[in-house]
Design an enzyme around this catalytic site. Sequence first.
Site, PDB file in Angstrom:
ATOM      1  N   SER A   1       6.200  49.069  89.387  1.00  0.00           N
ATOM      2  CA  SER A   1       5.168  48.319  88.677  1.00  0.00           C
ATOM      3  C   SER A   1       5.527  48.208  87.183  1.00  0.00           C
ATOM      4  O   SER A   1       6.553  47.654  86.841  1.00  0.00           O
ATOM      5  CB  SER A   1       3.810  48.990  88.908  1.00  0.00           C
TER       6      SER A   1
ATOM      7  N   HIS B   1       0.688  47.477  97.028  1.00  0.00           N
ATOM      8  CA  HIS B   1       1.409  47.614  95.756  1.00  0.00           C
ATOM      9  C   HIS B   1       1.986  49.023  95.562  1.00  0.00           C
ATOM     10  O   HIS B   1       3.065  49.180  94.997  1.00  0.00           O
ATOM     11  CB  HIS B   1       0.453  47.286  94.599  1.00  0.00           C
TER      12      HIS B   1
END
Length: 275
Positions: A102, A254
């Site tokens: 991320s 994610h």
Amino acid sequence: MMQSVESGHHLINGVNIYYEFYPNQNAKTVVLLHGFLSSTFTFRHLIPLLSKDFQILSVDLPPFGKSDKSKRFVYSYKNMAQTVIQIIDHFGIKEPVLIGHSMGGQVVLNILHLVPDIANKVVLLSSSSYLKRSKWTLRMFSYIPFSSFFVKRWLARIGVVKNLQETIYNHSIINKEMVDGYLQPFLQNKIFSALTRMIRDWEGDLPSKVLNQIKANCLLIWGEHDKSQPLHIGERLKEDLTHSKLIVLNETGHAIPEERPYEIYEHIKRFVKES
């Protein structure tokens, strides 16, 4: 069996940075960089797997985890990247494999922009990409006294559990240990002032014209159901990074180090061994 760990703090770039170092003599070193509102904790399932084949340096990017939450540190990607470069130099690591999840992925890309030859291979796990700088009104807000109180309220409203539900596809793996681990750094009020400063300093993600210049071999690993950085972001990043390939993990969100540590490990091991 996992190697012993050396952990602690080093004063780097004006702040105390928390690190975990897993020595593995003569093995290639991987450097792990976590995402926004996260820490080394996010790699706790991946580290025991990687330690079989690699030496590992995992870093808490300021102001997260156990690193300093200074109001004076400049929380830009460029400065975070420079901080990691200094840590790598401090440990005398040559040709590391940079792995970023991320926000950590965007820090990796900034490192490659600043020092193009620092690494030949990098792994981007659902990397933050193509986000623009905050609007000037939000940056001005960060100068208002007590603005950190509003940041704290905003994060409290989101809540750790809700955030995990947004980032994890399989909600059944969310447990008390996970919730407590992500909550721990936010029990100190200092972090909210640092996050307010981060709103001001954050310059946005690198544009395509800069990404096009990156020559390192990049492995992109993405979750099929990523809501934070949707798959089309990974597909666009693959086009912008000249030497890259994209792997998509089915039924995954994610937070891929939480959901698919073994698959990530296998892909990394194969990628690093490729000539």
